[in-house]
Design an enzyme around this catalytic site. Structure first.
Site, PDB file in Angstrom:
ATOM      1  N   GLU A 148      11.628  18.985 -24.596  1.00 34.45           N
ATOM      2  CA  GLU A 148      10.912  19.214 -23.455  1.00 34.45           C
ATOM      3  C   GLU A 148      11.345  20.551 -22.748  1.00 34.45           C
ATOM      4  OE1 GLU A 148       7.900  17.942 -22.415  1.00 34.45           O
ATOM      5  OE2 GLU A 148       7.642  16.083 -23.508  1.00 34.45           O
TER       6      GLU A 148
ATOM      7  N   HIS B 182       9.287  10.637 -28.112  1.00 35.47           N
ATOM      8  CA  HIS B 182       8.256  11.234 -27.551  1.00 35.47           C
ATOM      9  C   HIS B 182       8.674  12.759 -27.854  1.00 35.47           C
ATOM     10  CE1 HIS B 182       5.072  12.721 -25.269  1.00 35.47           C
ATOM     11  NE2 HIS B 182       5.874  13.331 -24.258  1.00 35.47           N
TER      12      HIS B 182
ATOM     13  N   ARG C  36       0.773  -1.191   0.014  1.00 40.08           N
ATOM     14  CA  ARG C  36      -0.191  -0.116  -0.240  1.00 40.08           C
ATOM     15  C   ARG C  36       0.930   1.089   0.071  1.00 40.08           C
ATOM     16  NH1 ARG C  36      -3.452  -2.835   3.634  1.00 40.08           N
ATOM     17  NH2 ARG C  36      -4.959  -3.973   2.568  1.00 40.08           N
TER      18      ARG C  36
ATOM     19  N   GLU D 291      -3.684  17.796 -11.963  1.00 41.76           N
ATOM     20  CA  GLU D 291      -4.100  18.204 -13.352  1.00 41.76           C
ATOM     21  C   GLU D 291      -5.507  18.007 -13.296  1.00 41.76           C
ATOM     22  OE1 GLU D 291      -1.986  16.077 -16.424  1.00 41.76           O
ATOM     23  OE2 GLU D 291      -3.431  17.014 -17.661  1.00 41.76           O
TER      24      GLU D 291
ATOM     25  N   ASN E  26       0.802  20.162 -21.166  1.00 47.29           N
ATOM     26  CA  ASN E  26       0.582  19.270 -22.329  1.00 47.29           C
ATOM     27  C   ASN E  26       0.666  20.280 -23.663  1.00 47.29           C
ATOM     28  OD1 ASN E  26      -0.279  17.281 -20.512  1.00 47.29           O
ATOM     29  ND2 ASN E  26      -2.352  17.956 -20.582  1.00 47.29           N
TER      30      ASN E  26
ATOM     31  N   HIS F  10       1.347  18.517 -26.962  1.00 51.80           N
ATOM     32  CA  HIS F  10       1.150  17.174 -26.876  1.00 51.80           C
ATOM     33  C   HIS F  10      -0.064  16.459 -27.246  1.00 51.80           C
ATOM     34  CE1 HIS F  10       4.660  17.574 -23.737  1.00 51.80           C
ATOM     35  NE2 HIS F  10       4.322  16.537 -23.671  1.00 51.80           N
TER      36      HIS F  10
ATOM     37  N   LYS G  27       3.312  11.546 -11.311  1.00 56.37           N
ATOM     38  CA  LYS G  27       2.648  10.686 -12.209  1.00 56.37           C
ATOM     39  C   LYS G  27       3.338   9.359 -12.264  1.00 56.37           C
ATOM     40  CE  LYS G  27       0.061  13.997 -15.157  1.00 56.37           C
ATOM     41  NZ  LYS G  27       0.175  14.641 -16.417  1.00 56.37           N
TER      42      LYS G  27
ATOM     43  N   HIS H 173       0.679  13.337 -29.233  1.00 54.20           N
ATOM     44  CA  HIS H 173       0.071  11.942 -29.043  1.00 54.20           C
ATOM     45  C   HIS H 173      -0.514  11.373 -30.226  1.00 54.20           C
ATOM     46  CE1 HIS H 173      -0.015  12.903 -24.475  1.00 54.20           C
ATOM     47  NE2 HIS H 173       0.971  12.385 -24.716  1.00 54.20           N
TER      48      HIS H 173
ATOM     49  N   LYS I 104       8.633  23.202 -13.216  1.00 50.46           N
ATOM     50  CA  LYS I 104       7.787  22.080 -13.198  1.00 50.46           C
ATOM     51  C   LYS I 104       7.269  21.879 -11.721  1.00 50.46           C
ATOM     52  CE  LYS I 104       6.096  17.369 -14.092  1.00 50.46           C
ATOM     53  NZ  LYS I 104       5.944  16.308 -14.879  1.00 50.46           N
TER      54      LYS I 104
ATOM     55  N   ARG J  39      -2.054  22.357 -14.284  1.00 54.67           N
ATOM     56  CA  ARG J  39      -0.982  21.665 -14.852  1.00 54.67           C
ATOM     57  C   ARG J  39      -1.046  21.093 -16.356  1.00 54.67           C
ATOM     58  NH1 ARG J  39       1.668  16.407 -11.421  1.00 54.67           N
ATOM     59  NH2 ARG J  39       2.816  15.619 -12.994  1.00 54.67           N
TER      60      ARG J  39
HETATM   61  P1  NAD Z   1      13.447   5.970 -21.767  1.00 55.76           P
HETATM   62  O1  NAD Z   1      13.315   5.578 -20.138  1.00 55.76           O
HETATM   63  O2  NAD Z   1      13.088   4.649 -22.369  1.00 55.76           O
HETATM   64  O3  NAD Z   1      14.967   5.980 -21.890  1.00 55.76           O
HETATM   65  C1  NAD Z   1      15.271   6.145 -23.295  1.00 55.76           C
HETATM   66  C2  NAD Z   1      16.438   5.319 -23.583  1.00 55.76           C
HETATM   67  O4  NAD Z   1      17.665   5.798 -22.924  1.00 55.76           O
HETATM   68  C3  NAD Z   1      16.287   3.812 -23.024  1.00 55.76           C
HETATM   69  O5  NAD Z   1      16.936   2.856 -23.878  1.00 55.76           O
HETATM   70  C4  NAD Z   1      17.190   3.877 -21.593  1.00 55.76           C
HETATM   71  O6  NAD Z   1      17.697   2.772 -21.243  1.00 55.76           O
HETATM   72  C5  NAD Z   1      18.319   4.794 -22.389  1.00 55.76           C
HETATM   73  N1  NAD Z   1      18.953   5.477 -21.022  1.00 55.76           N
HETATM   74  C6  NAD Z   1      18.336   6.005 -19.956  1.00 55.76           C
HETATM   75  N2  NAD Z   1      19.529   6.580 -19.103  1.00 55.76           N
HETATM   76  C7  NAD Z   1      20.657   6.527 -19.806  1.00 55.76           C
HETATM   77  C8  NAD Z   1      21.939   7.109 -19.877  1.00 55.76           C
HETATM   78  N3  NAD Z   1      22.299   7.772 -18.806  1.00 55.76           N
HETATM   79  N4  NAD Z   1      22.904   6.744 -20.759  1.00 55.76           N
HETATM   80  C9  NAD Z   1      22.728   5.754 -21.767  1.00 55.76           C
HETATM   81  N5  NAD Z   1      21.288   5.134 -22.009  1.00 55.76           N
HETATM   82  C10 NAD Z   1      20.224   5.995 -21.082  1.00 55.76           C
HETATM   83  O7  NAD Z   1      12.661   6.930 -22.365  1.00 55.76           O
HETATM   84  P2  NAD Z   1      12.524   8.419 -21.534  1.00 55.76           P
HETATM   85  O8  NAD Z   1      12.265   9.373 -22.742  1.00 55.76           O
HETATM   86  O9  NAD Z   1      13.359   8.800 -20.499  1.00 55.76           O
HETATM   87  O10 NAD Z   1      10.966   8.516 -20.929  1.00 55.76           O
HETATM   88  C11 NAD Z   1       9.734   8.064 -21.574  1.00 55.76           C
HETATM   89  C12 NAD Z   1       8.767   7.581 -20.666  1.00 55.76           C
HETATM   90  O11 NAD Z   1       8.689   8.430 -19.764  1.00 55.76           O
HETATM   91  C13 NAD Z   1       7.368   7.129 -21.301  1.00 55.76           C
HETATM   92  O12 NAD Z   1       6.902   5.991 -20.989  1.00 55.76           O
HETATM   93  C14 NAD Z   1       6.466   8.490 -20.982  1.00 55.76           C
HETATM   94  O13 NAD Z   1       5.318   7.817 -21.120  1.00 55.76           O
HETATM   95  C15 NAD Z   1       7.134   8.790 -19.528  1.00 55.76           C
HETATM   96  N6  NAD Z   1       6.640   9.919 -19.046  1.00 55.76           N
HETATM   97  C16 NAD Z   1       6.383  10.127 -17.668  1.00 55.76           C
HETATM   98  C17 NAD Z   1       6.128  11.567 -17.336  1.00 55.76           C
HETATM   99  C18 NAD Z   1       5.485  11.480 -15.871  1.00 55.76           C
HETATM  100  O14 NAD Z   1       5.246  12.587 -15.699  1.00 55.76           O
HETATM  101  N7  NAD Z   1       5.410  10.664 -15.160  1.00 55.76           N
HETATM  102  C19 NAD Z   1       6.411  12.418 -18.143  1.00 55.76           C
HETATM  103  C20 NAD Z   1       6.839  12.407 -19.528  1.00 55.76           C
HETATM  104  C21 NAD Z   1       7.193  11.003 -19.833  1.00 55.76           C
HETATM  105  N1  GLY Z   2       4.245  15.506 -18.007  1.00 59.93           N
HETATM  106  C1  GLY Z   2       3.273  16.201 -17.870  1.00 59.93           C
HETATM  107  C2  GLY Z   2       2.948  16.189 -16.233  1.00 59.93           C
HETATM  108  O1  GLY Z   2       3.714  15.903 -15.625  1.00 59.93           O
HETATM  109  O2  GLY Z   2       1.997  16.657 -16.006  1.00 59.93           O
END
Ligand code: NAD
Ligand code: GLY
Length: 356
Positions: A185, A265, A121, A237, A245, A248, A143, A252, A227, A241
Site C-alpha cells: 500500500e 490484502h 448516535r 468517494e 482503488n 484493487h 471508512k 478484490h 491520503k 478518492r
Molecule cells: P488486521 O487488522 O487483521 O491485522 C493483521 C494482523 O496483525 C492481525 O493478526 C493483528 O492482530 C496483527 N497485529 C496488529 N498489530 C500488530 C502489531 N503491532 N504487532 C503484532 N501483530 C499485530 O489487518 P490489517 O491489514 O491491519 O487490516 C485489514 C482490514 O482493514 C480489512 O478488514 C480491510 O477491510 C480493512 N481496511 C479498511 C480501510 C479503510 O479505509 N477503513 C482501508 C484498507 C483496509
Molecule cells: N482504502 C481506500 C479508501 O480509504 O478510500
C-alpha cells in the site's frame, strides 16, 4: 512527533506520527476535552503487546479506560462481535462525551470505528493503528464498517476519527508477512501520486525492511499526507478518492476467488497493481519502463506479482463483474500514465481480463 492534518472543515483532524508516541495518547485525548470514560477496543494479539501501556497512558491523563476485546481475525469483523462491543460500551457506561479508542490493525479500526459512529448516535473515535496497512490507509479517512456473509464491508458508515496516532515502533512486533503486505500500500501511494516516495523505497528498501526509525516516520507521514489530501478533496468517494482503488479491482477479484484464504490484502493489491500497469501498457497509456519499475520493486519486497494461471481469463472477469463497484459489466479502472500520474478509464471486465 509529526502532525499531518486532514482538512475537512469542522471535522478537520490531526494524524500524529512518531516513534514511541503511544505514550502520548492520553495527553492528546485529554486535550480534546473528552470525558473521563473511554473504551479501548482491541484484539487478543494486540492486547498482549500494547494494551497495558495504552491504558497507562490514558490513566496518566486522568482518563478512566475500559478494555473491550474481540478475537483476532477478519472473520470477527461482523455483526455478532459488533453487538458484543455495544454491550460492553453500555456496561462500561461510556457516555457521549467519552471516546472509543481503536487499538490495532484495520479489522479493529473498522469495527471499533463503526461502533463509535453508531453507539449513542455517535461518540468520538480515536484510531491508534498498529499495522503498516492501518497506519498508512485504514485508520485515515473515516471508512468504518463490518462484513456481511454476502460480502466484505457491506455495512458501514463514513465517520471521521477525532485524531489518529500512529506509533511506528509498534511495527517492530508485526509479523514480516504483514509488514510486507502493508508495504504494497505504501508503494501504491508512490505509484499513483508521488514519484519521490517511489524512488525512496527503491533506494532504501533494506532500511525500510529493517524498520529504520526515522525512515519509517518519514514514510508513514508521507503516506498520511497523501491520503489526507485525497480525503480532503473527496471525503465520500464521489470521484477522486477512487484513485486509491488502484490495483484493487483485480485484488478484490483474486481475494474473492480464493475465499480470502490465499492472500493478505496487500499481497492481492501487489498482483492487482502489476495487472493494472500491464493493462495500462497494453492500452498505450504508459511505457514498458514504468511497468518494469513497478513490478521489480514489488518483487524485491517479496510480494507476489502474477495472477495464478488457473484464475486468469474467465474466472477473473466473472469475479470482477460481481464486484460492488462494477456496473453493467464495466468498471472505473485506475490506469497508470507514468509513475505519479494516473487516469480513470471505464473498461469492461472482459477487456481488463484479456489484457493481463
Ligand atoms: P488486521 O487488522 O487483521 O491485522 C493483521 C494482523 O496483525 C492481525 O493478526 C493483528 O492482530 C496483527 N497485529 C496488529 N498489530 C500488530 C502489531 N503491532 N504487532 C503484532 N501483530 C499485530 O489487518 P490489517 O491489514 O491491519 O487490516 C485489514 C482490514 O482493514 C480489512 O478488514 C480491510 O477491510 C480493512 N481496511 C479498511 C480501510 C479503510 O479505509 N477503513 C482501508 C484498507 C483496509
Ligand atoms: N482504502 C481506500 C479508501 O480509504 O478510500
Amino acid at each position: 512527533m509529526e502532525v499531518v492534518n486532514v482538512e475537512l472543515g469542522a471535522r478537520r483532524y490531526p494524524i500524529y506520527v512518531g516513534a514511541g508516541c503511544l505514550r502520548e495518547l492520553g495527553t492528546r485525548l485529554a486535550e480534546t476535552g473528552c470525558g473521563a470514560g473511554v473504551a479501548v477496543v482491541t484484539n487478543s494479539t494486540v492486547a498482549d503487546l500494547y494494551l497495558e501501556r495504552t491504558l497507562a497512558s490514558l490513566r496518566d491523563a486522568a482518563l478512566v479506560p475500559t478494555a473491550i476485546h474481540i478475537p483476532d481475525g477478519e472473520e470477527h469483523k461482523n455483526l455478532a462481535w459488533l453487538a458484543l462491543v455495544y454491550d460492553k460500551l453500555i456496561d462500561a457506561g461510556v457516555e457521549r462525551g467519552g471516546a472509543v479508542v481503536a487499538l490495532g490493525g484495520g479489522v479493529v479500526g473498522d469495527l471499533a470505528g463503526f461502533a463509535a459512529a453508531t453507539y449513542l448516535r455517535g461518540v468520538p473515535c480515536v484510531q491508534v493503528p498498529t499495522t503498516l496497512l492501518a497506519q498508512v490507509d485504514a485508520a485515515i479517512g473515516g471508512k468504518t464498517g463490518i462484513n456481511h456473509v454476502a460480502g466484505k464491508n457491506l455495512i458501514g458508515a463514513f465517520a471521521q476519527p477525532r485524531f489518529v496516532l500512529a506509533d511506528v515502533e509498534t511495527l517492530r512486533t508485526l509479523p514480516r508477512r504483514e509488514l510486507t503486505a502493508g508495504l504494497a500500500e505504501v508503494i501504491k501511494y508512490g505509484v499513483i501520486l508521488d514519484p519521490a516516495l517511489f524512488e525512496l523505497i527503491e533506494e532504501q528498501l533494506p532500511a525500510v525492511q529493517r524498520l529504520d526509525r526515522d525512515l519509517m516516520v518519514r514514510i508513514v507521514r508521507t503516506c498520511c499526507t497523501l491520503k489526507a489530501l485525497v480525503v480532503g478533496e473527496d471525503e465520500t468517494e464521489s470521484g477522486y478518492r477512487a484513485i486509491l482503488n488502484f490495483g484493487h479491482t483485480v485484488a478484490h477479484a483474486l481475494e474473492s476467488l480464493t475465499e480470502y484464504k490465499e492472500y493478505l490484502h496487500g499481497e492481492a493489491v501487489a498482483i492487482g497493481m502489476v495487472a493494472a500497469v500491464r493493462v495500462s501498457r497494453r492500452l498505450g497509456f504508459c511505457d514498458d519502463g514504468d511497468y518494469q519499475r513497478v513490478r521489480t520493486l514489488l518483487e524485491r519486497c517479496g510480494l507476489p506479482t502474477e495472477v495464478p494461471a488457473d484464475l486468469r481469463g474467465e474466472p477473473l472477469a466473472l469475479a470482477m463483474r460481481t464486484d460492488k463497484k462494477a456496473h453493467g459489466g464495466s468498471i472505473k479502472f485506475v490506469c497508470l500514465e507514468a509513475i505519479g500520474k494516473t487516469r480513470f478509464e471505464r473498461l469492461t471486465c472482459d477487456e481488463i481480463a484479456k489484457n493481463l
